[in-house]
Design an enzyme around this catalytic site. Structure first.
Site, short mmCIF file in Angstrom:
data_model
loop_
_atom_site.label_atom_id
_atom_site.label_comp_id
_atom_site.label_asym_id
_atom_site.label_seq_id
_atom_site.Cartn_x
_atom_site.Cartn_y
_atom_site.Cartn_z
N SER A 154 0.83 -1.21 0.00
CA SER A 154 0.00 0.00 0.00
C SER A 154 0.87 1.27 0.00
O SER A 154 0.50 2.28 -0.60
CB SER A 154 -0.98 0.01 1.18
OG SER A 154 -0.31 0.25 2.39
N ASN A 155 2.03 1.21 0.65
CA ASN A 155 2.94 2.37 0.57
C ASN A 155 3.51 2.52 -0.83
O ASN A 155 3.68 3.64 -1.32
CB ASN A 155 4.06 2.25 1.60
CG ASN A 155 3.64 2.76 2.96
OD1 ASN A 155 3.46 3.96 3.14
ND2 ASN A 155 3.42 1.85 3.90
N ARG A 193 22.80 -14.03 3.43
CA ARG A 193 22.09 -12.77 3.17
C ARG A 193 22.83 -11.90 2.16
O ARG A 193 22.24 -11.23 1.33
CB ARG A 193 21.94 -11.96 4.47
CG ARG A 193 20.92 -12.53 5.40
CD ARG A 193 20.83 -11.73 6.69
NE ARG A 193 19.83 -12.33 7.54
CZ ARG A 193 18.55 -11.96 7.57
NH1 ARG A 193 18.12 -10.97 6.83
NH2 ARG A 193 17.69 -12.57 8.35
N LEU A 195 18.85 -5.73 6.42
CA LEU A 195 19.90 -5.67 5.41
C LEU A 195 21.28 -5.69 6.07
O LEU A 195 21.47 -5.15 7.16
CB LEU A 195 19.73 -4.38 4.59
CG LEU A 195 18.45 -4.39 3.73
CD1 LEU A 195 18.10 -2.97 3.29
CD2 LEU A 195 18.61 -5.30 2.51
N ASN A 197 13.61 4.21 4.51
CA ASN A 197 12.64 3.25 5.02
C ASN A 197 11.49 4.00 5.68
O ASN A 197 11.68 5.12 6.17
CB ASN A 197 13.32 2.34 6.07
CG ASN A 197 12.38 1.29 6.61
OD1 ASN A 197 11.61 0.67 5.86
ND2 ASN A 197 12.42 1.07 7.91
N HIS A 211 8.79 3.42 8.81
CA HIS A 211 8.61 2.57 9.99
C HIS A 211 7.37 3.03 10.75
O HIS A 211 7.19 4.23 10.97
CB HIS A 211 9.86 2.66 10.87
CG HIS A 211 9.76 1.78 12.07
ND1 HIS A 211 9.97 0.41 12.01
CD2 HIS A 211 9.44 2.05 13.37
CE1 HIS A 211 9.79 -0.10 13.21
NE2 HIS A 211 9.48 0.87 14.06
N VAL A 261 19.38 -1.32 13.02
CA VAL A 261 17.99 -1.35 12.53
C VAL A 261 17.18 -0.16 13.07
O VAL A 261 17.23 0.15 14.27
CB VAL A 261 17.33 -2.69 12.95
CG1 VAL A 261 15.84 -2.67 12.62
CG2 VAL A 261 18.02 -3.84 12.26
N ASP A 262 16.44 0.50 12.17
CA ASP A 262 15.49 1.57 12.52
C ASP A 262 16.14 2.72 13.29
O ASP A 262 15.52 3.28 14.20
CB ASP A 262 14.29 1.00 13.32
CG ASP A 262 13.50 -0.02 12.52
OD1 ASP A 262 13.48 0.08 11.28
OD2 ASP A 262 12.90 -0.91 13.13
C1 GAR Z 1 3.77 -0.53 6.78
O1 GAR Z 1 3.00 -0.23 7.90
C2 GAR Z 1 5.24 -0.21 7.03
O2 GAR Z 1 5.44 0.92 7.82
C3 GAR Z 1 5.68 -1.46 7.77
O3 GAR Z 1 5.05 -2.51 7.09
C4 GAR Z 1 3.82 -2.05 6.53
C5 GAR Z 1 3.83 -2.38 5.06
O4 GAR Z 1 2.58 -2.13 4.48
N1 GAR Z 1 7.10 -1.58 7.72
C6 GAR Z 1 7.81 -2.11 8.71
O5 GAR Z 1 7.32 -2.55 9.72
C7 GAR Z 1 9.30 -2.14 8.45
N2 GAR Z 1 10.00 -2.57 9.60
P1 GAR Z 1 2.43 -2.01 2.90
O6 GAR Z 1 3.03 -3.26 2.29
O7 GAR Z 1 0.94 -1.96 2.69
O8 GAR Z 1 3.13 -0.76 2.47
#
Ligand code: GAR
Length: 189
Positions: free
Chosen positions: A15-16, A65, A93, A107, A109, A144-145
Site C-alpha cells: 500500500s505504501n 544474506r 539488510l 525506510n 517505519h 535497525v530503525d
Molecule cells: C507498513 O506499515 C510499514 O510501515 C511497515 O510494514 C507495513 C507495510 O505495508 N514496515 C515495517 O514494519 C518495516 N519494519 P504495505 O506493504 O501496505 O506498504
C-alpha cells in the site's frame, strides 16, 4: 531537474508502494519494484502501473544474506537506480547493502522512532501507555530503525484503540508522509 530513478523494495501488500506511485511528480520516478516474497500483492500493483516488477526470492540463498543482496544490488545497478525506498520490506539488510546505498536508502517505519524500533509497534505503543503514535521516514544505517530521521507524522492514541485501529490510522499517515519525504530527498540529491 531530471527525475531521480527510484526502486521500491517490498515484501507484501504494497500500500505504501501504491501511495508512492500515485504521488509521483517531478522529483522522482519509480522504475523498478522488487519483492523478496514472490507472492507479494505489491508486485501486481507495480505491473498495473506499468513499472517493472521482479520477484527475487531470498529463500534459495539460505543463510547467505549477502549473496541475496549482491544479486539485488546488481539488478538496481543494471537499471541505473539512484534511490532505494523500502516499503514494507521485511528483511534486515547487511552492512554490504546498507553501505553500498548509504544516503540513498530510505525506510518507513510504523512508530515515532526512536520509540519502538522492530516489530509489533502498535501493540507496544498501547502497552507502554503512549498517548501519541505515528510513523517515521528515515535513512537506513547498519543499526535497525535508527538512521537520520527525514520526517514524522503523529496522531493521538484514543481510548479503546487496539493494535488494529492504530495500524489503520498510522497507515493513512504513512501514505501521506512517505511520498513527501521521498520527493524531498530526491530533490536534495
Ligand atoms: C507498513 O506499515 C510499514 O510501515 C511497515 O510494514 C507495513 C507495510 O505495508 N514496515 C515495517 O514494519 C518495516 N519494519 P504495505 O506493504 O501496505 O506498504
Amino acid at each position: 531537474m531530471s527525475k531521480k530513478r527510484v526502486a521500491v523494495l517490498i515484501s507484501g501488500r504494497g500500500s505504501n508502494l501504491q501511495a508512492l506511485l500515485d504521488a509521483e511528480q517531478d522529483a522522482y520516478e519509480i522504475v523498478l519494484v522488487i519483492s523478496n516474497v514472490p507472492s507479494a500483492a505489491g508486485l501486481e500493483r507495480a505491473r498495473a502501473a506499468g513499472v517493472e516488477a521482479i520477484a527475487l526470492d531470498h529463500k534459495p540463498y539460505g543463510k547467505n544474506r549477502e549473496a541475496f543482496e549482491r544479486d539485488l544490488d546488481a539488478l538496481l545497478v543494471q537499471r541505473n537506480v539512484e534511490l532505494v525506498a523500502l516499503a514494507g520490506f521485511m528483511r534486515v539488510l547487511t552492512p554490504f547493502f546498507v553501505n553500498a546505498w548509504k544516503g540513498r536508502l530510505v525506510n518507513i517505519h510504523p512508530s515515532l522512532l526512536p520509540k519502538f524500533p522492530g516489530v509489533n509497534t502498535h501493540a507496544r505503543a498501547i502497552e507502554a501507555g503512549e498517548t501519541e503514535h505515528g510513523c517515521t521516514v528515515h535513512l537506513v544505517v547498519e543499526e535497525v530503525d535508527s538512521g537520520e530521521i527525514l520526517g514524522q507524522a503523529t496522531m493521538p492514541i484514543l481510548p479503546g484503540d487496539t493494535p488494529e485501529t492504530l495500524a489503520d490510522r498510522v497507515l493513512t499517515l504513512e501514505h501521506e508522509l512517505y511520498p513527501r519525504c521521498l520527493a524531498a530527498l530526491a530533490r536534495a540529491l
